[in-house]
Design a protein around this motif. Sequence first.
Motif, PDB file in Angstrom:
ATOM      1  N   SER A  67       1.205  -1.099   0.438  1.00  0.00           N
ATOM      2  CA  SER A  67       0.175   0.027   0.154  1.00  0.00           C
ATOM      3  C   SER A  67       0.713   1.319  -0.254  1.00  0.00           C
ATOM      4  CB  SER A  67      -0.453   0.229   1.243  1.00  0.00           C
ATOM      5  OG  SER A  67      -1.703   1.818   1.403  1.00  0.00           O
ATOM      6  N   GLU A  68       0.416   1.859  -0.987  1.00  0.00           N
ATOM      7  CA  GLU A  68       1.140   3.255  -1.285  1.00  0.00           C
ATOM      8  C   GLU A  68       1.267   4.094  -0.081  1.00  0.00           C
ATOM      9  OE1 GLU A  68       4.173   5.441  -2.395  1.00  0.00           O
ATOM     10  OE2 GLU A  68       4.085   3.232  -2.844  1.00  0.00           O
ATOM     11  N   GLU A  69      -0.191   4.207   0.421  1.00  0.00           N
ATOM     12  CA  GLU A  69      -0.966   5.128   1.820  1.00  0.00           C
ATOM     13  C   GLU A  69      -0.532   4.316   3.055  1.00  0.00           C
ATOM     14  OE1 GLU A  69      -2.335   8.031   1.801  1.00  0.00           O
ATOM     15  OE2 GLU A  69      -2.970   7.885  -0.783  1.00  0.00           O
ATOM     16  N   VAL A  70      -0.052   3.060   2.868  1.00  0.00           N
ATOM     17  CA  VAL A  70       0.587   2.920   4.301  1.00  0.00           C
ATOM     18  C   VAL A  70       2.645   3.656   4.356  1.00  0.00           C
ATOM     19  CG1 VAL A  70       1.901   0.869   5.727  1.00  0.00           C
ATOM     20  CG2 VAL A  70      -0.399   0.726   4.547  1.00  0.00           C
ATOM     21  N   PHE A  71       2.595   3.491   3.661  1.00  0.00           N
ATOM     22  CA  PHE A  71       4.215   3.504   3.014  1.00  0.00           C
ATOM     23  C   PHE A  71       4.250   5.485   3.228  1.00  0.00           C
ATOM     24  CE2 PHE A  71       7.401   5.909   0.689  1.00  0.00           C
ATOM     25  CZ  PHE A  71       8.672   5.260   1.431  1.00  0.00           C
ATOM     26  N   ARG A  72       3.859   6.096   2.379  1.00  0.00           N
ATOM     27  CA  ARG A  72       3.197   7.179   2.394  1.00  0.00           C
ATOM     28  C   ARG A  72       3.476   7.609   4.113  1.00  0.00           C
ATOM     29  NH1 ARG A  72      -0.701   8.475  -1.595  1.00  0.00           N
ATOM     30  NH2 ARG A  72       0.567   7.946  -3.237  1.00  0.00           N
ATOM     31  N   ALA A  73       2.005   7.128   5.345  1.00  0.00           N
ATOM     32  CA  ALA A  73       2.314   7.347   6.182  1.00  0.00           C
ATOM     33  C   ALA A  73       3.239   7.377   7.348  1.00  0.00           C
ATOM     34  CB  ALA A  73       0.805   6.799   6.913  1.00  0.00           C
ATOM     35  N   ASP A  74       3.844   5.532   7.399  1.00  0.00           N
ATOM     36  CA  ASP A  74       5.075   5.384   7.537  1.00  0.00           C
ATOM     37  C   ASP A  74       6.267   6.415   7.402  1.00  0.00           C
ATOM     38  OD1 ASP A  74       6.465   3.670   9.437  1.00  0.00           O
ATOM     39  OD2 ASP A  74       6.571   2.580   8.101  1.00  0.00           O
ATOM     40  N   ASN A  75       6.092   7.432   6.600  1.00  0.00           N
ATOM     41  CA  ASN A  75       7.594   7.858   5.672  1.00  0.00           C
ATOM     42  C   ASN A  75       7.608   8.978   6.464  1.00  0.00           C
ATOM     43  OD1 ASN A  75       8.789   8.886   3.553  1.00  0.00           O
ATOM     44  ND2 ASN A  75      10.359   7.704   4.169  1.00  0.00           N
ATOM     45  N   LYS A  76       6.222   9.289   6.124  1.00  0.00           N
ATOM     46  CA  LYS A  76       6.240  10.868   7.060  1.00  0.00           C
ATOM     47  C   LYS A  76       6.276  11.210   8.560  1.00  0.00           C
ATOM     48  CE  LYS A  76       2.827  14.803   7.560  1.00  0.00           C
ATOM     49  NZ  LYS A  76       0.636  14.876   6.749  1.00  0.00           N
ATOM     50  N   ALA A  77       5.836  10.075   9.093  1.00  0.00           N
ATOM     51  CA  ALA A  77       6.020  10.307  10.708  1.00  0.00           C
ATOM     52  C   ALA A  77       8.078  10.008  10.528  1.00  0.00           C
ATOM     53  CB  ALA A  77       5.578   9.096  11.442  1.00  0.00           C
ATOM     54  N   PHE A  78       8.212   9.228  10.114  1.00  0.00           N
ATOM     55  CA  PHE A  78       9.681   8.469  10.038  1.00  0.00           C
ATOM     56  C   PHE A  78      10.458   9.800  10.041  1.00  0.00           C
ATOM     57  CE2 PHE A  78      13.748   6.577   8.277  1.00  0.00           C
ATOM     58  CZ  PHE A  78      14.634   6.503   9.380  1.00  0.00           C
ATOM     59  N   SER A  79      10.475  10.416   8.457  1.00  0.00           N
ATOM     60  CA  SER A  79      11.076  11.394   7.985  1.00  0.00           C
ATOM     61  C   SER A  79      10.800  12.410   9.537  1.00  0.00           C
ATOM     62  CB  SER A  79       9.873  11.766   6.882  1.00  0.00           C
ATOM     63  OG  SER A  79      10.814  10.719   5.987  1.00  0.00           O
ATOM     64  N   SER A  80      10.016  12.476   9.943  1.00  0.00           N
ATOM     65  CA  SER A  80       9.942  13.565  10.745  1.00  0.00           C
ATOM     66  C   SER A  80      10.841  13.538  12.084  1.00  0.00           C
ATOM     67  CB  SER A  80       8.818  14.086  10.842  1.00  0.00           C
ATOM     68  OG  SER A  80       7.957  15.265  12.329  1.00  0.00           O
ATOM     69  N   TRP A  81      10.358  11.706  12.142  1.00  0.00           N
ATOM     70  CA  TRP A  81      11.233  12.138  14.135  1.00  0.00           C
ATOM     71  C   TRP A  81      12.648  12.092  13.403  1.00  0.00           C
ATOM     72  CZ3 TRP A  81      13.468   7.047  14.191  1.00  0.00           C
ATOM     73  CH2 TRP A  81      14.356   6.393  15.456  1.00  0.00           C
ATOM     74  N   LEU A  82      13.114  11.646  12.637  1.00  0.00           N
ATOM     75  CA  LEU A  82      14.522  11.663  12.132  1.00  0.00           C
ATOM     76  C   LEU A  82      14.919  12.437  12.035  1.00  0.00           C
ATOM     77  CD1 LEU A  82      16.482   8.784  11.707  1.00  0.00           C
ATOM     78  CD2 LEU A  82      16.697   9.249   9.315  1.00  0.00           C
ATOM     79  N   THR A  83      14.681  13.426  11.504  1.00  0.00           N
ATOM     80  CA  THR A  83      14.483  15.345  11.624  1.00  0.00           C
ATOM     81  C   THR A  83      14.807  15.712  12.960  1.00  0.00           C
ATOM     82  OG1 THR A  83      13.631  15.361   9.741  1.00  0.00           O
ATOM     83  CG2 THR A  83      14.064  17.918  10.799  1.00  0.00           C
ATOM     84  N   HIS A  84      13.856  15.793  13.966  1.00  0.00           N
ATOM     85  CA  HIS A  84      14.372  15.610  15.102  1.00  0.00           C
ATOM     86  C   HIS A  84      15.583  15.157  15.965  1.00  0.00           C
ATOM     87  CE1 HIS A  84      12.248  17.007  18.654  1.00  0.00           C
ATOM     88  NE2 HIS A  84      13.194  15.416  19.827  1.00  0.00           N
ATOM     89  N   VAL A  85      15.127  13.641  16.369  1.00  0.00           N
ATOM     90  CA  VAL A  85      16.448  13.133  16.106  1.00  0.00           C
ATOM     91  C   VAL A  85      17.777  13.768  15.883  1.00  0.00           C
ATOM     92  CG1 VAL A  85      18.033  10.608  16.236  1.00  0.00           C
ATOM     93  CG2 VAL A  85      15.497  10.816  16.605  1.00  0.00           C
ATOM     94  N   ALA A  86      18.253  13.982  14.478  1.00  0.00           N
ATOM     95  CA  ALA A  86      19.546  14.969  14.111  1.00  0.00           C
ATOM     96  C   ALA A  86      19.480  15.746  14.945  1.00  0.00           C
ATOM     97  CB  ALA A  86      19.366  15.005  12.350  1.00  0.00           C
ATOM     98  N   GLU A  87      18.684  17.041  14.855  1.00  0.00           N
ATOM     99  CA  GLU A  87      18.549  17.906  15.947  1.00  0.00           C
ATOM    100  C   GLU A  87      18.638  18.431  17.217  1.00  0.00           C
ATOM    101  OE1 GLU A  87      14.673  19.576  14.494  1.00  0.00           O
ATOM    102  OE2 GLU A  87      15.669  19.949  12.245  1.00  0.00           O
ATOM    103  N   ALA A  88      18.145  17.278  17.833  1.00  0.00           N
ATOM    104  CA  ALA A  88      18.139  16.622  18.930  1.00  0.00           C
ATOM    105  C   ALA A  88      19.076  16.930  19.605  1.00  0.00           C
ATOM    106  CB  ALA A  88      16.952  16.172  19.633  1.00  0.00           C
ATOM    107  N   ASP A  89      20.128  15.365  18.393  1.00  0.00           N
ATOM    108  CA  ASP A  89      21.037  15.357  18.939  1.00  0.00           C
ATOM    109  C   ASP A  89      22.132  15.862  18.574  1.00  0.00           C
ATOM    110  OD1 ASP A  89      21.916  12.665  20.816  1.00  0.00           O
ATOM    111  OD2 ASP A  89      22.701  11.543  19.026  1.00  0.00           O
ATOM    112  N   ARG A  90      22.722  16.859  17.954  1.00  0.00           N
ATOM    113  CA  ARG A  90      23.293  17.832  17.202  1.00  0.00           C
ATOM    114  C   ARG A  90      23.868  18.146  18.188  1.00  0.00           C
ATOM    115  NH1 ARG A  90      20.709  20.674  13.631  1.00  0.00           N
ATOM    116  NH2 ARG A  90      21.178  19.532  11.579  1.00  0.00           N
ATOM    117  N   GLY A  91      25.850  17.530  18.379  1.00  0.00           N
ATOM    118  CA  GLY A  91      27.090  18.028  19.149  1.00  0.00           C
ATOM    119  C   GLY A  91      26.543  17.211  20.070  1.00  0.00           C
TER     120      GLY A  91
END
Length: 189
Positions: A67-91
């Motif tokens: 399902s492309e919709e399953v992928f989109r929902a999963d990927n949207k959340a994952f990408s957002s979370w990964l961006t947050h992790v990168a920012e929160a762990d920077r340095g």
Amino acid sequence: GEFDYSLTDKVLEEARRNDLKVILLWFGAWKNSMSCYAPLWFKQDFEKYPRAYTKEGKPLEIASAFSEEVFRADNKAFSSWLTHVAEADRGHGTVLMVQIENEIGMLEDARDHSEAADAFFNAPVPDELMSYLRKNRKDLHPYMKEKWSENGSKTRGTWTEVFGDDIYTDEIFMAWHYARYVERMALSA
């Protein structure tokens, strides 16, 4: 589109306080085969986020990898979370790596028998996989080499034409599609 990172922030805070490193695990669509950790809005909307089905037509608590919709929902959340992790762990360098999904697979049946999955199963094996098999024939895992050669080492055909009609072909089929899903997640995050 609303995400809560408080648990992740707490993990990072506690790891730093105790001079530890962490490997984070993303289980959006699947954890130990099931989709039990997916949010309620996702699990309740079977039409938009379809489930995998058994051969007998029973819906499972497993999101369909087709399902492309399953992928989109999963990927949207994952990408957002990964961006947050990168920012929160920077340095800090607390996070060593992230594992995408965990113990993906099927329970109760070897493969998804949803309409979308069946369409892929009855279509030709992807050229990318067939090309890999041909180019790496000598170095294939003995099991894969045997499955392929038992069926004449065909260079094209449906999954059953190439690998046979059994539970192991179902598993090869699902392994390929789960791997492609996770690869897409990794590349688009």
